[in-house]
Design a protein around this motif. Sequence first.
Motif, mmCIF file in Angstrom:
data_model
loop_
_atom_site.group_PDB
_atom_site.id
_atom_site.type_symbol
_atom_site.label_atom_id
_atom_site.label_comp_id
_atom_site.label_asym_id
_atom_site.label_seq_id
_atom_site.Cartn_x
_atom_site.Cartn_y
_atom_site.Cartn_z
ATOM 1 N N TYR A 94 3.994 5.895 21.009
ATOM 2 C CA TYR A 94 4.320 5.539 19.632
ATOM 3 C C TYR A 94 3.499 4.356 19.113
ATOM 4 C CZ TYR A 94 8.324 8.687 19.938
ATOM 5 O OH TYR A 94 9.116 9.792 20.065
ATOM 6 N N LEU A 95 3.172 3.421 19.989
ATOM 7 C CA LEU A 95 2.498 2.201 19.541
ATOM 8 C C LEU A 95 0.977 2.265 19.668
ATOM 9 C CD1 LEU A 95 4.846 -0.603 20.933
ATOM 10 C CD2 LEU A 95 4.829 0.427 18.655
ATOM 11 N N LYS A 96 0.465 2.982 20.667
ATOM 12 C CA LYS A 96 -0.967 2.956 20.929
ATOM 13 C C LYS A 96 -1.688 4.259 20.599
ATOM 14 C CE LYS A 96 -0.577 -0.577 24.539
ATOM 15 N NZ LYS A 96 -0.852 -0.937 25.956
ATOM 16 N N GLU A 97 -0.992 5.388 20.687
ATOM 17 C CA GLU A 97 -1.633 6.669 20.377
ATOM 18 C C GLU A 97 -1.495 7.052 18.914
ATOM 19 O OE1 GLU A 97 -0.594 9.945 22.879
ATOM 20 O OE2 GLU A 97 -0.576 8.737 24.717
ATOM 21 N N GLN A 98 -0.523 6.495 18.240
ATOM 22 C CA GLN A 98 -0.173 6.945 16.892
ATOM 23 C C GLN A 98 -0.914 6.162 15.806
ATOM 24 O OE1 GLN A 98 3.877 7.911 14.328
ATOM 25 N NE2 GLN A 98 3.988 6.355 15.925
ATOM 26 N N ASN A 99 -1.601 6.885 14.930
ATOM 27 C CA ASN A 99 -2.122 6.335 13.687
ATOM 28 C C ASN A 99 -1.383 6.994 12.527
ATOM 29 O OD1 ASN A 99 -4.080 4.611 14.886
ATOM 30 N ND2 ASN A 99 -5.408 6.389 15.237
ATOM 31 N N VAL A 100 -1.622 6.523 11.314
ATOM 32 C CA VAL A 100 -0.905 7.083 10.171
ATOM 33 C C VAL A 100 -1.882 7.525 9.086
ATOM 34 C CG1 VAL A 100 1.151 5.680 10.613
ATOM 35 C CG2 VAL A 100 -0.583 4.822 9.061
ATOM 36 N N LYS A 101 -1.598 8.676 8.503
ATOM 37 C CA LYS A 101 -2.340 9.158 7.341
ATOM 38 C C LYS A 101 -1.347 9.266 6.204
ATOM 39 C CE LYS A 101 -5.535 12.699 5.685
ATOM 40 N NZ LYS A 101 -6.259 13.954 6.016
ATOM 41 N N ILE A 102 -1.371 8.261 5.350
ATOM 42 C CA ILE A 102 -0.322 8.099 4.354
ATOM 43 C C ILE A 102 -0.422 9.161 3.259
ATOM 44 C CG2 ILE A 102 0.484 6.548 2.520
ATOM 45 C CD1 ILE A 102 0.013 4.230 4.384
ATOM 46 N N ASP A 103 0.734 9.727 2.929
ATOM 47 C CA ASP A 103 0.860 10.664 1.813
ATOM 48 C C ASP A 103 0.782 9.838 0.525
ATOM 49 O OD1 ASP A 103 2.016 12.145 -0.334
ATOM 50 O OD2 ASP A 103 3.057 13.445 1.085
ATOM 51 N N LEU A 104 -0.335 9.932 -0.202
ATOM 52 C CA LEU A 104 -0.591 9.049 -1.334
ATOM 53 C C LEU A 104 0.416 9.235 -2.461
ATOM 54 C CD1 LEU A 104 -4.485 9.251 -1.454
ATOM 55 C CD2 LEU A 104 -3.051 7.534 -0.326
ATOM 56 N N GLU A 105 0.834 10.455 -2.689
ATOM 57 C CA GLU A 105 1.802 10.706 -3.771
ATOM 58 C C GLU A 105 3.152 10.081 -3.435
ATOM 59 O OE1 GLU A 105 3.796 14.461 -6.234
ATOM 60 O OE2 GLU A 105 2.098 14.793 -4.878
ATOM 61 N N ARG A 106 3.588 10.292 -2.206
ATOM 62 C CA ARG A 106 4.874 9.729 -1.788
ATOM 63 C C ARG A 106 4.802 8.201 -1.730
ATOM 64 N NH1 ARG A 106 6.787 9.273 3.671
ATOM 65 N NH2 ARG A 106 9.038 8.935 3.711
ATOM 66 N N ILE A 143 -6.222 1.996 -0.474
ATOM 67 C CA ILE A 143 -6.626 0.825 -1.253
ATOM 68 C C ILE A 143 -6.813 1.198 -2.721
ATOM 69 C CG2 ILE A 143 -8.503 -0.823 -1.622
ATOM 70 C CD1 ILE A 143 -8.906 -0.809 1.445
ATOM 71 N N LYS A 144 -7.485 2.340 -2.968
ATOM 72 C CA LYS A 144 -7.693 2.776 -4.359
ATOM 73 C C LYS A 144 -6.366 3.035 -5.060
ATOM 74 C CE LYS A 144 -10.249 6.028 -7.256
ATOM 75 N NZ LYS A 144 -9.107 6.200 -8.176
ATOM 76 N N THR A 145 -5.438 3.637 -4.339
ATOM 77 C CA THR A 145 -4.119 3.908 -4.913
ATOM 78 C C THR A 145 -3.408 2.607 -5.266
ATOM 79 O OG1 THR A 145 -3.934 5.962 -3.632
ATOM 80 C CG2 THR A 145 -1.890 5.015 -4.500
ATOM 81 N N ILE A 146 -3.482 1.626 -4.375
ATOM 82 C CA ILE A 146 -2.841 0.329 -4.630
ATOM 83 C C ILE A 146 -3.463 -0.334 -5.858
ATOM 84 C CG2 ILE A 146 -2.423 -1.984 -3.703
ATOM 85 C CD1 ILE A 146 -2.437 -0.737 -0.898
ATOM 86 N N GLU A 147 -4.789 -0.270 -5.970
ATOM 87 C CA GLU A 147 -5.475 -0.856 -7.116
ATOM 88 C C GLU A 147 -5.117 -0.122 -8.406
ATOM 89 O OE1 GLU A 147 -9.466 -2.695 -4.979
ATOM 90 O OE2 GLU A 147 -9.505 -0.629 -5.737
ATOM 91 N N ASP A 148 -5.011 1.193 -8.329
ATOM 92 C CA ASP A 148 -4.657 1.979 -9.518
ATOM 93 C C ASP A 148 -3.257 1.641 -10.023
ATOM 94 O OD1 ASP A 148 -7.110 3.207 -9.460
ATOM 95 O OD2 ASP A 148 -6.394 5.066 -8.517
ATOM 96 N N ILE A 149 -2.374 1.280 -9.099
ATOM 97 C CA ILE A 149 -1.012 0.886 -9.497
ATOM 98 C C ILE A 149 -1.054 -0.408 -10.303
ATOM 99 C CG2 ILE A 149 1.211 0.037 -8.588
ATOM 100 C CD1 ILE A 149 0.976 3.039 -8.337
ATOM 101 N N GLY A 150 -2.053 -1.279 -10.006
ATOM 102 C CA GLY A 150 -2.183 -2.527 -10.771
ATOM 103 C C GLY A 150 -2.375 -3.783 -9.955
ATOM 104 N N PHE A 151 -2.446 -3.655 -8.621
ATOM 105 C CA PHE A 151 -2.595 -4.825 -7.762
ATOM 106 C C PHE A 151 -4.059 -5.244 -7.623
ATOM 107 C CE2 PHE A 151 1.498 -3.326 -5.932
ATOM 108 C CZ PHE A 151 2.195 -4.528 -5.902
ATOM 109 N N GLU A 152 -4.282 -6.526 -7.407
ATOM 110 C CA GLU A 152 -5.530 -7.042 -6.845
ATOM 111 C C GLU A 152 -5.370 -6.973 -5.329
ATOM 112 O OE1 GLU A 152 -7.683 -11.363 -6.044
ATOM 113 O OE2 GLU A 152 -5.945 -11.225 -7.365
ATOM 114 N N VAL A 153 -6.260 -6.290 -4.629
ATOM 115 C CA VAL A 153 -6.098 -6.053 -3.193
ATOM 116 C C VAL A 153 -7.072 -6.918 -2.393
ATOM 117 C CG1 VAL A 153 -6.154 -4.336 -1.345
ATOM 118 C CG2 VAL A 153 -5.365 -3.683 -3.627
#
Length: 412
Positions: A378-390, A252-262
């Motif tokens: 794939y659908l129920k066990e998997q969560n994601v930790k997004i690479d913020l730079e990428r 969320i912070k990354t999205i806001e830093d880009i310039g969006f209202e989240v």
Amino acid sequence: MLTDWDLILGEDSQFLPGGQISCDRTHMRYDLCSVNGSTVRDPTTSTFYVVGPTTSARPFLVEKIKPYPRKFEPFIMAQIKELTITSGPKCPLCQVRHHAPALVFSVGGYTGNFFHDFNDGFVPLFITVNSIFPNQDFVLVISEVPDWWISKYIDLLNAFTTQPIVTLNDTSTHCFPSATFGLISHGFMTINQTLMPNSNTFTHFRALLEKAYSQNLSSDFVFPSSKFRPRLLLASRNGSLGRVIVNRDEVIKTIEDIGFEVIIFEPQTNTSLRESYALINSSHAMIGVHGAALTHSIFLRPGAVFMQVVPIGVEWASDAFFGRLGRGLNLEYIEYKIGVEESTLVEKYGNDSLLLKDPHGVQVKGNGGWPAEIMDIYLKEQNVKIDLERFSACLKKAYKKAKQFMEREDQD
């Protein structure tokens, strides 16, 4: 002298007796049956009778149909109520007469999942109505429908037809001048323009949604946005089983830093669709991990940005379900496919596991399908930790398009 069908339908009836039953069972996804003359529904047996003279020597026609467009999936079709269409024996007397044809279908199966309510319900309904009843009123006759479903979707149902809705829970005997059974499906979240008589597309379906949800919005459903920052909805699966963004605060912070209202969008089963429509329709971008909530992207205006975060192993489904939808709605569709290190499956199975190195091979191994136990991983066990730079590189592209969209809308 009154005939059999005069007694059944009423002395002043203008219905046509002696209708014929026909069925088309050639399609992979659905069956479609029709009666081209008067039909009476017996509420005690889920049987629709063709009205006509009866004799003991006459051979009766009987057709069975499960009017739900997932014929290719035996597991779910086994749960759909089967309806009977027959030319005899003598049908019951009519209690409620309709002067518009019936369109009979089921909302059993995956009802309650927002994606399936549209993929297996409203999109096929739109295709069927525009293929069979263009510029004509009709009666929706719905099987296996929970009360909450009618309440949730009443605005959209009323946008299809002005006629009262009939459910197969109704204990009255209804009669119709003709009837169609089943819904036409063109595929996952697909409206094939070349198969539509009037070349209807998803943009026409979007116009129907606007008709249903944009009228007479109360002040509670007005969401003014910033004049300088495009609004982005983050469809959150926080607390859901699987596909959760575990570093959501940082994202969320990354999205806001880009310039969006989240704005965090967490739809619940009781969330008003008018409220959802008003919020999404007034936004400039939407992002979320693959899941049913992304079906709400159907409320975005053409030209808005739609970014789907694609977990490991669901690439095909992500494109078939929401990629097609985004392109069909003329959205600026962007995919962010996570890398192996962004999947929490690494922690459990290791990055050398075939589940991560060759998800396609794992899915088609054996019987050529996607076994439930693999799908659950794939659908129920998997969560994601997004690479913020990428992820930032994708966000900058999304921001540029959303800002351009915002400025165009301000000029209109």
